[in-house]
Design an enzyme around this catalytic site. Structure first.
Site, PDB file in Angstrom:
ATOM      1  N   LYS A  52      49.153 -59.042 -19.843  1.00 17.19           N
ATOM      2  CA  LYS A  52      48.133 -58.220 -19.191  1.00 17.19           C
ATOM      3  C   LYS A  52      48.529 -56.758 -19.339  1.00 17.19           C
ATOM      4  O   LYS A  52      49.708 -56.409 -19.270  1.00 17.19           O
ATOM      5  CB  LYS A  52      48.058 -58.646 -17.726  1.00 17.19           C
ATOM      6  CG  LYS A  52      47.190 -57.795 -16.822  1.00 17.19           C
ATOM      7  CD  LYS A  52      47.133 -58.405 -15.405  1.00 17.19           C
ATOM      8  CE  LYS A  52      46.522 -57.440 -14.401  1.00 17.19           C
ATOM      9  NZ  LYS A  52      46.571 -57.969 -13.022  1.00 17.19           N
TER      10      LYS A  52
ATOM     11  N   LYS B  76      44.836 -60.347 -20.855  1.00 16.75           N
ATOM     12  CA  LYS B  76      44.047 -59.801 -19.746  1.00 16.75           C
ATOM     13  C   LYS B  76      44.065 -58.281 -19.800  1.00 16.75           C
ATOM     14  O   LYS B  76      45.121 -57.649 -19.801  1.00 16.75           O
ATOM     15  CB  LYS B  76      44.596 -60.285 -18.405  1.00 16.75           C
ATOM     16  CG  LYS B  76      43.837 -59.709 -17.198  1.00 16.75           C
ATOM     17  CD  LYS B  76      44.257 -60.342 -15.885  1.00 16.75           C
ATOM     18  CE  LYS B  76      43.638 -59.617 -14.687  1.00 16.75           C
ATOM     19  NZ  LYS B  76      44.086 -60.179 -13.408  1.00 16.75           N
TER      20      LYS B  76
ATOM     21  N   ASP C 248      50.178 -62.789 -11.178  1.00 17.55           N
ATOM     22  CA  ASP C 248      50.249 -61.622 -12.054  1.00 17.55           C
ATOM     23  C   ASP C 248      51.514 -60.839 -11.719  1.00 17.55           C
ATOM     24  O   ASP C 248      51.556 -60.122 -10.715  1.00 17.55           O
ATOM     25  CB  ASP C 248      49.007 -60.730 -11.876  1.00 17.55           C
ATOM     26  CG  ASP C 248      47.733 -61.398 -12.413  1.00 17.55           C
ATOM     27  OD1 ASP C 248      47.728 -62.643 -12.589  1.00 17.55           O
ATOM     28  OD2 ASP C 248      46.759 -60.670 -12.677  1.00 17.55           O
TER      29      ASP C 248
END
Lengths: 319, 829
Positions: free
Chosen positions: A219, A255, A156
C-alpha cells in the site's frame, strides 16, 4: 481467491541493480490517463467497479461510534439504490471492499456492520503505531493481535522507515515477517509510506521486501505523509508486484491510499492496474483504493450519468 | 497475467453496465467532430488556394479528395494547382515582401503573437481536423501537434521582436517556399512559417496532398488574425506543382521536410540558382538500450519512439539496439506490452495508435514487413483487435534481422521496429552510426557518464537521453548526413531564413552546366618555354636550390599521382613557380587521410586547437616579407598591398583562434525539466575550393574557421595564384598542425572540385569559383546531401570583416546537435 503470498526467504541480491528513471516514469504516468478513457455506460460500470475496490476509511482522532456506524452503513450502500436500479445494478451486492479504521474502532465496526446486516464486509484496521510507526516493536505487534482479536480481518501495517532510510532492509523484512505472523489469518497490507522513502529506488526496494516478508498487499501511504498515492509511485509499485510475480508466481495486491478524491482518478487507477498488471488486479482481491471522499464524487458522477443532471451534495447520503 | 474470462451469461449483454462491470473492457470514446463538419460545410467541402488574403478557386482545375483514412470518408475536395496559380502566388508574396520586410520588428512580432492567439481560439477545431484528415490519434493532435504549433508561434513572435539585436548583420531572403509532408501537417509547416515570417520573409506554403485541410484552415485563421495579404499564401497541388513553385525565379528559398529522394530532387532543381535551401529528410533513428537502464521505462520509451503517430515520424526510433545481456528480457517485455495495445479511429480517446495516412503508405509498410518475413525474419504482431475497415497497420516488432537486412537499413515510415543486439558501448555507437541517416537517436542508461559519451558519439541532430520524440520550439531539429541540413526551431533555425546584410542576391541567368563533363578535362601538361623562366640566383651568384611544391596531405608533401606540374605565371607571363597537378587519385588519398584524422581532431581540446591556430599566425608573421613577395610576384599588386594581405591573414588567424573555444553551444530554454544542450559540432571533412582574389587571405579565411571549429579540410588554393598558400606547408609543419587536418591539393580548381564533391565521404563542399562550378557543386552535393557553401561566381571582398569572417563562416563550419537530458529523482521528502 488466489492463494496468499507466503513470502520467501530474505535475499539481498534482489535489491541489486535496480534502475529507475523518474522523468520517464512520470511521462508514462502522465500519458496513461490520456491514452485510456471511458465514457457513457463504460464509465458508469468502471466507477461501480471502483466502488467495490474502496476501503472506505476514517482515520481521525475524533472518530467515535457515531461516524463509524455511518461509515459502515455507507459501505453497505455506497450508491443510492435508485441510481443502481437505473443502471440495472440493484441487488448485485455492490458494496465497498472494506471499511478501514483505527484498532480502537474495530469493535465499533463489528457492532455497526451487524446492525447493517453487512457482516460480509471485511474490517480493516491500521496498526503498528500508525502512521509513524515510531513505537517499540513489541507494542506494534501487540496492536495487531488486539485488532485481530476484536474482529479485524485485514491489517494495514506501516513499515519501519528508520530501517528503510538507513538501508537496513533485512530489519524491515524481519519486522514485517513478524507482523504477518501476528496477523494469523488476517490479511496484511504493508504501508510503505512512500512520501518518506526519499527515492523511487527505495519505493521499489521496500515493495519487494514487504512482498518477500509475506505481505498480501502493498500500500502506498498512510494518507498522512506529504506525498501519497501518486501515479508514478503506483507505477513503480506495480512493476515491483509484476517482478515479484515473475520470480515467485505469487500474486500480491496493491492498495493506493491518500489523495485519491475524484471519480476520474479512480478510473485512471483502474486503467493503470489493467495496463500494467492485467484484469485480475482490477478486483478487490488484488486492488484497493483507500479513500474517504472519493465515494462521494463517484456517486455524484453516477447520478449525472443516470439523470443527466449534476447532483447537489445534500441529495446524496453522507459517509 | 492473462485476462480472466468475462463471467457474463447470455442474459447479460456485454455492453450493458453489468456486462462491463464484470469485464472491465474499454468502450468507444469518440471525440465529437461536429466542429469540423461545420467548418467543412461552411466551405461547401470544396477548397481553392488561399492567395493574397483570400480564397482563390480558379476554374477548370483538377481536384484531389481529402479523406479520413480511418473510415475512407471523403472530407472535402481541394484544388490541383497549375503554373499560373503558382505565378499568382509568387507575385503576391513578392509584393507583400516589400511591405512586410519594411515593417518594424516589433510590428511583425505583434502579428505573430496575434496568430498564436487566434490559433489558440480555435485549438479544438485544429486538433480534431488534423486527426480526421491524417488519421492520427486525437490524443496526439490535442496534446502534442497543436500545442507544439502554438509553442512555435509564441517562440518566434519573440524572435521577430529581437531580430534586430539578436540577428544583427543579417537580413531576410525574400519569398520562402515551404514544402511539407503529411505526417505532422500543421506542425511542420509552422516550423517553416514562423522563422520565415519572424525574419521578415513572406511564405508560400504547399502542403502535402493527403493533408491539406489544416494548412488551409491556418491561412484563414492568419487572415482573421490580421496578417497582411500575401504574407502567407497557401497553394495546393501535386509534387510537380511544388517543384514549379520551388524553381520559380522569384522564390528565394526552399524549406523542405520530406523524403530524402524528394529532397535530393529539390536540391538538384534549385542548384546554381542562388536560392537557399534547407532539407529535413528521412531517418532510421536508433534507440540504444544499455543494461544499466530502467527497462520498464525503456519499454514505454520505445512506445513513444516508434509507435508515436503510427511510426510515421522522420525521427521515429525504428532501430532498437539492445545490450546482449538484457536483449531477451527487453524483447519479452516489449511483446507483453504490445499484447494490450489499442489501435483504432483517431478520434477515439482510448487508443495508442490510429490509422495510416493512406492505403499506398500502408502497402509500402506491408511490403517491407513481408519481404523481411520471406527472408527469415521473425515478425511479431500482437493478436489484438484491429478495426475491420479503414487503413490500419498493427504495431510490429521484427527480430532475427541484421545490418544487412533491408528493414534495418531503410526507413519504413510505419509502426515497424527492428531489434538488434550489441555487446559493448563502442559497438553500439558503431551500429547506431552505421546508416546514411542522422536525424535522431535515444540513449537509455542510468549512467550519465555512459549516456553522455554515447550521445556525443552518435552522429545525429537530436539525441534524447532516457526519452524519445521530445521537441520544443527553442531547440532546433534537423539532420546530419543524408537526413539533411538546416534546423527547425531555436536560434539555429533562424539562419535558414536570412542572408548576410552586405550580400545582394545574384541575378543569375539560368545556366546550362553539363554535370557529366564538368571538370573532367585532364590537364594537358606543357613545359614552360625557356624564355619565360627567370632563373633565380642568390647573393653568391649560385642558382637557388630548387624549391618543389608538391601536394600536402596527411602532414607530408606527396608527389601528385599525375607526376606532372602546373606552371604559375605572373600577370606579365613570367613563370613564378610550378605546383603539383592534383587529380582524382590525389583527392581519394587526401579525403581518406582526412577522414581518418577527423574524429581525433574534433576531440582535441579547444585550447589545443586555438594554440595551434595562434602558432600558425606566429609562424606566418615570421615569414611576412617572404609571403608578401610571393603575392607581389604572382599578382603584380604593389608590395605594400601584399604586406597588408599577409598582416590581415595573421589577424584572421587570430580571429579564428579566438573562436576555437567560444562557440561550443548553449543551453536551450525548452520546457524540459532538465537540460537541453545545444552542441556546435564540426561538420566533418570539408572540401574547399579557394578563389583567386586575395589568394593568401581567402585561403586562410576559408580553412581557419573550418579547422578552428574541429573540422578537417581538403583545400584547393587559388588556381591562378597558389604559391603563397603552398608556402604554408612548412608553416603548418612547424606549427604542430597534426597531419591530416589541413590537406592541400593544387591544380585545376574545377577538376579537383568535381572529385571532391562527388566523394561520398566528404561532409561539406565550399566552392569559390565560377557560377557554373557553383551549380555543379550544389547539384552534385545532392547525392549524399552534403552541405555546400558556394559563391555563384560572385566576388567577395575578403579584406572586409563582414565578408571575410563572422557568423556566416561559423554557420557553415558547424552543425547543431541538441542533447536532451531530463533530470529528476526527487519526488517527495
Amino acid at each position: 481467491m488466489a492463494d496468499r503470498n507466503p513470502g520467501v526467504d530474505y535475499d539481498e541480491t534482489w535489491l541489486h541493480n535496480i534502475y529507475i528513471n523518474l522523468p520517464a516514469v512520470k511521462r508514462r504516468a502522465d500519458t496513461l490517463a490520456t491514452r485510456r478513457t471511458v465514457k457513457k455506460q463504460w464509465q458508469a460500470a468502471w466507477l461501480l467497479r471502483a466502488v467495490t475496490c474502496i476501503d472506505l476509511t476514517t482515520l481521525s482522532g475524533d472518530d467515535t461510534y457515531s461516524n463509524v456506524e455511518r461509515l459502515c452503513f455507507k459501505a453497505k450502500h455506497p450508491i443510492q439504490n435508485n441510481l443502481l436500479k437505473a443502471l440495472n445494478m440493484q441487488d448485485k451486492g455492490i458494496s465497498t471492499a472494506a471499511v478501514c479504521v483505527y484498532p480502537s474502532r474495530v469493535a465499533d465496526c463489528v457492532k455497526a456492520l451487524k446492525k447493517a446486516r453487512a457482516m460480509h464486509i471485511p474490517i480493516a484496521s491500521v496498526a503498528t503505531g500508525f502512521p509513524a510507526g515510531q513505537s517499540p516493536l513489541k507494542t506494534r505487534l501487540e496492536e495487531i493481535r488486539c485488532a485481530v482479536a476484536d474482529g479485524a480481518t485485514e491489517i494495514d501495517i506501516v513499515i519501519n522507515r528508520q530501517f528503510a532510510l538507513s538501508g537496513n532492509w533485512e530489519g524491515v523484512y524481519d519486522e514485517v515477517k513478524q507482523m504477518r505472523e501476528a496477523c494469523g489469518d488476517a490479511h496484511l497490507k504493508a504501508i510503505l509510506a512512500v512520501g518518506e522513502l526519499g527515492s523511487m529506488v527505495n519505493v521499489y526496494k521496500a515493495s519487494l521486501i514487504c512482498m518477500m516478508a509475506g505481505s498480501d498487499f502493498i500500500k502506498t501511504s498512510t494518507g498522512k505523509e506529504g506525498v501519497n498515492a501518486t501515479l508514478p509511485v503506483g507505477l513503480i509499485m506495480c512493476r515491483a508486484i509484476r517482478d515479484y510475480y515473475e520470480r515467485t508466481k505469487y500474486k500480491v495486491g496493491f492498495k493506493a491510499a491518500g489523495g485519491i478524491r475524484s471519480a476520474k482518478d479512480a478510473c485512471t487507477w483502474l486503467s493503470l492496474m489493467k495496463e500494467e498488471l492485467g484484469d485480475e488486479w482490477t478486483k478487490p482481491a488484488l486492488f484497493r483504493l483507500g479513500a474517504s471522499s472519493l465515494l462521494g464524487d463517484i456517486e455524484r458522477q453516477i447520478f449525472h450519468h443516470v439523470t443527466g443532471h449534476y447532483a447537489s451534495g445534500q441529495e446524496l447520503p453522507l459517509a | 497475467m492473462a485476462a480472466e474470462a468475462v463471467p457474463c451469461g447470455d442474459a447479460v449483454h456485454a455492453n450493458s453496465v453489468e456486462g462491463i462491470f464484470h469485464s472491465l473492457t474499454y468502450g468507444p470514446a469518440p471525440e465529437n467532430d461536429d466542429i469540423v463538419k461545420a467548418w467543412l460545410d461552411k466551405h461547401n467541402r470544396s477548397f481553392g488556394h488561399f492567395i493574397d488574403g483570400q480564397w482563390f478557386k480558379p476554374e477548370g482545375r483538377k481536384t484531389f479528395a481529402s479523406k479520413n483514412p480511418a473510415t475512407g470518408e471523403v472530407l472535402a475536395t481541394t484544388t490541383q494547382g497549375e503554373q499560373e496559380d503558382a505565378e499568382r502566388a509568387v507575385q503576391s508574396s513578392r509584393k507583400a515582401f516589400k511591405s512586410w520586410s519594411a515593417l518594424s520588428s516589433h510590428v511583425r512580432a505583434r502579428y505573430l503573437y496575434s496568430i498564436a492567439r487566434n490559433i489558440q481560439k480555435h485549438q479544438k477545431l485544429f486538433a480534431v481536423l488534423e486527426s480526421i484528415d491524417n488519421g492520427k490519434p486525437m490524443r496526439e493532435t490535442r496534446d502534442y501537434d497543436i500545442p507544439t504549433v502554438i509553442n512555435h508561434v509564441y517562440h518566434h513572435a519573440g524572435w521577430a521582436q529581437l531580430r534586430d539585436t539578436e540577428m544583427k548583420g543579417w537580413k531576410p531572403l525574400g519569398v520562402v517556399c515551404g514544402i511539407v509532408p503529411w505526417n505532422f501537417p500543421l506542425m511542420i509547416l509552422m516550423w517553416k512559417v514562423c522563422p520565415a515570417l519572424a525574419m521578415g520573409n513572406t511564405v508560400i506554403l504547399k502542403p502535402a496532398s493527403y493533408t491539406r485541410l489544416s494548412c488551409l484552415l491556418l491561412a484563414e485563421v492568419c487572415a482573421q488574425a490580421g496578417l497582411p495579404p500575401g504574407v502567407f499564401n497557401v497553394v495546393t497541388g501535386n509534387g510537380a506543382f511544388g517543384s514549379k513553385v520551388a524553381e520559380h525565379p522569384d522564390v528565394d528559398k526552399v524549406a523542405f521536410t520530406g523524403s530524402t529522394g524528394v529532397g535530393q530532387t529539390l536540391r538538384r532543381l534549385t542548384a546554381g540558382s542562388g536560392k537557399k535551401i534547407s532539407l529535413e529528410l528521412g531517418g532510421k533513428s536508433p534507440v540504444v538500450v544499455f543494461e544499466n537502464s530502467d527497462i520498464d521505462s525503456v519499454i514505454e520509451g520505445i512506445v513513444d519512439a516508434i509507435w508515436f503517430n503510427q511510426g510515421q515520424v522522420c525521427c521515429a526510433g525504428s532501430k532498437l539496439l539492445v545490450q546482449e545481456s538484457i536483449y531477451e528480457k527487453v524483447i519479452r517485455k516489449l511483446v507483453q506490452r504490445l499484447s494490450h495495445f489499442r489501435v483504432g479511429c483517431g478520434q477515439d480517446k482510448a487508443i495508442d495508435m490510429g490509422a495510416i495516412v493512406d492505403e499506398s503508405q500502408r502497402k509500402t509498410i506491408d511490403q517491407y514487413v513481408e519481404e523481411a518475413r520471406a527472408e527469415g525474419a521473425e515478425v511479431y504482431q500482437p493478436a489484438i483487435q484491429m478495426p475491420k475497415t479503414g487503413c490500419f497497420y498493427p504495431p510490429t516488432l521484427i527480430t532475427n534481422v541484421q545490418t544487412v537486412s533491408k528493414v534495418v537499413e531503410e526507413e519504413i515510415f510505419g509502426p515497424v521496429l527492428v531489434a538488434l543486439s550489441f555487446r559493448t558501448a563502442k559497438e553500439a555507437i558503431n551500429l547506431a552510426n552505421n546508416t546514411i541517416y542522422g536525424l535522431g537517436a535515444s540513449v537509455w542508461s542510468e549512467s550519465s557518464a555512459l549516456a553522455l559519451e554515447v550521445a556525443t558519439s552518435i552522429k545525429a541532430g537530436t539525441v534524447w537521453i532516457n526519452c524519445h520524440n521530445v521537441f520544443d520550439a527553442a531547440a532546433g531539429f534537423g539532420g546530419y548526413k543524408q537526413s539533411g541540413y538546416g534546423r527547425d526551431g531555436g536560434k539555429e533555425g533562424l539562419y535558414e531564413y536570412v542572408q548576410p546584410a552586405w550580400m545582394s542576391k545574384p541575378h543569375l541567368p539560368s545556366l546550362e552546366v553539363n554535370m557529366k563533363t564538368f571538370g573532367t578535362a585532364e590537364f594537358t601538361h606543357s613545359m614552360p618555354g625557356n624564355e619565360q623562366i627567370d632563373f633565380q640566383q642568390n647573393e653568391t651568384n649560385k642558382p637557388c636550390v630548387d624549391h618543389t611544391y608538391k601536394l600536402y596531405y596527411g602532414g607530408a608533401q606527396k608527389r601528385p599521382d599525375s607526376q606532372a606540374s602546373r606552371t604559375i605565371f605572373s600577370p606579365q607571363g613570367e613563370v613564378v613557380g610550378l605546383v603539383a597537378e592534383g587529380n582524382r587519385k590525389d583527392v581519394r588519398n587526401a579525403v581518406e587521410i582526412a577522414q581518418k584524422t577527423a574524429s581525433g581532431w574534433a576531440k582535441k581540446t579547444s585550447r589545443l586547437r586555438s594554440q595551434i591556430m595562434y602558432y600558425i599566425a606566429e609562424n606566418l608573421e615570421l615569414r611576412r616579407d617572404e609571403n608578401a613577395q610571393l603575392l607581389h610576384k604572382m599578382t603584380n599588386r604593389n608590395y605594400e598591398n601584399c604586406l597588408e594581405e599577409v598582416d590581415l591573414s595573421v589577424e584572421r588567424l587570430f580571429y579564428w583562434a579566438a573562436y576555437c573555444d567560444k562557440y561550443g553551444g548553449t543551453v536551450q530554454e525548452t520546457t524540459l525539466y532538465g537540460l537541453t544542450v545545444k552542441l556546435h559540432e564540426p561538420v566533418g571533412v570539408v572540401g574547399i575550393a579557394c578563389p583567386d582574389e586575395n589568394p593568401l587571405l581567402s585561403f586562410i579565411s576559408l580553412f581557419a574557421p573550418a579547422v578552428a571549429r574541429g573540422n578537417v579540410v581538403v583545400i584547393i588554393p587559388s588556381q591562378k595564384y597558389p604559391l603563397a598558400a603552398v608556402n604554408m606547408y612548412q608553416i603548418f609543419d612547424t606549427s604542430d598542425v597534426p597531419g591530416g587536418v589541413i590537406n592541400v591539393l593544387t591544380g585545376d580548381r574545377d577538376h579537383l572540385t568535381k572529385y571532391l564533391t562527388e566523394h561520398q565521404d566528404l561532409q561539406a563542399m565550399w566552392y569559390f569559383g565560377s557560377a557554373e562550378g557553383s551549380k555543379f557543386v550544389e547539384y552534385t552535393s545532392a547525392d549524399n546531401c552534403k552541405r555546400t557553401f558556394v559563391n555563384y561566381g560572385q566576388i567577395r571582398d575578403w579584406t572586409k570583416a563582414d565578408q571575410g569572417q563572422g557568423e556566416e563562416f561559423i554557420y557553415h563550419a558547424t552543425q547543431c546537435k541538441n542533447i536532451w537530458l531530463p533530470m529528476g529523482d526527487i519526488f517527495a521528502n
